[in-house]
Design a protein around this motif. Sequence first.
Motif, short mmCIF file in Angstrom:
data_model
loop_
_atom_site.label_atom_id
_atom_site.label_comp_id
_atom_site.label_asym_id
_atom_site.label_seq_id
_atom_site.Cartn_x
_atom_site.Cartn_y
_atom_site.Cartn_z
N MET A 135 0.82 -1.21 0.00
CA MET A 135 0.00 0.00 0.00
C MET A 135 0.86 1.26 0.00
O MET A 135 0.58 2.22 -0.72
N PHE A 136 1.92 1.26 0.79
CA PHE A 136 2.78 2.44 0.87
C PHE A 136 3.53 2.67 -0.43
O PHE A 136 3.78 3.81 -0.83
N LEU A 137 3.91 1.59 -1.11
CA LEU A 137 4.57 1.74 -2.40
C LEU A 137 3.63 2.43 -3.39
O LEU A 137 4.05 3.30 -4.16
N ARG A 138 2.35 2.07 -3.36
CA ARG A 138 1.37 2.70 -4.23
C ARG A 138 1.15 4.16 -3.84
O ARG A 138 1.08 5.05 -4.70
N LEU A 139 1.05 4.43 -2.55
CA LEU A 139 0.80 5.80 -2.10
C LEU A 139 1.99 6.72 -2.35
O LEU A 139 1.84 7.93 -2.48
N GLN A 140 3.19 6.13 -2.42
CA GLN A 140 4.38 6.92 -2.68
C GLN A 140 4.24 7.71 -3.99
O GLN A 140 4.70 8.85 -4.10
N HIS A 141 3.60 7.11 -4.98
CA HIS A 141 3.48 7.73 -6.30
C HIS A 141 2.09 8.31 -6.56
O HIS A 141 1.87 8.92 -7.60
#
Length: 235
Positions: A135-141
């Motif tokens: 989820m955090f990888l997705r939110l990073q971008h």
Amino acid sequence: MSLKAMTLDEVSVYLKLLIYGPQGIGKTFWTAENCPKPAVWMDFERSSDTILSNRDRFKTEDFKIIQVTPDKDPKEVEDFCKNIHKTEFKTIIFDTMTTSQVFQLDHWMNNGSKNKGHSPTQPDYRESTTVFQRMFLRLQHAPINVVLIAHEREMWIGEGPSRRISSVIPSVTPALHDAVTQLVSGVFRLSKKNGKYQMLTETKGLYIAKNRYGIADVEVIDPTWNTFLKGMTNA
């Protein structure tokens, strides 16, 4: 979709912050007052009570609260966040990361671990955070502001009379540390001095901080959202 080269003025700025500090110092209230709205609040420890008790300071439409209780599957949080940037929300807040980690581990130990009924092992800690890592990888971008709120933890070294605090850091488990570090561009410690909020932007003494936002002052009194934007925009 083809890649596009943009000028600095064309790049949209979305802040990804981790704010930590002592319990009760006002991390939730500061975030509620300063974050771009409307915002969605992932509430892991009834922190929305702070907003409710100060509702005269906010508009009803400022926030949508999602109370994430221990019985919820972390995958539900991930599914909600997948298309969060396509909604009306300008900011998503996780309050607190410290408690969310407890929920993630508890859910894993009861629903996925081979050690159910026993103490968690190192692989259990790692596996329990898999959903939030994705989820955090997705939110990073994602084109949305993100605020992670965490308690602080004292790190100790030595034994006996020589035992002492070596540093004070955000209370984030090692298993989730890398994902959080990749997501956020700033780690700031919030405290109070003479009744005013004070934010540490660089590591000083025992306290850890990280600043990619071009903030010149190591300590900022009465910080606002614009404190972070100044170094990245023409604001």
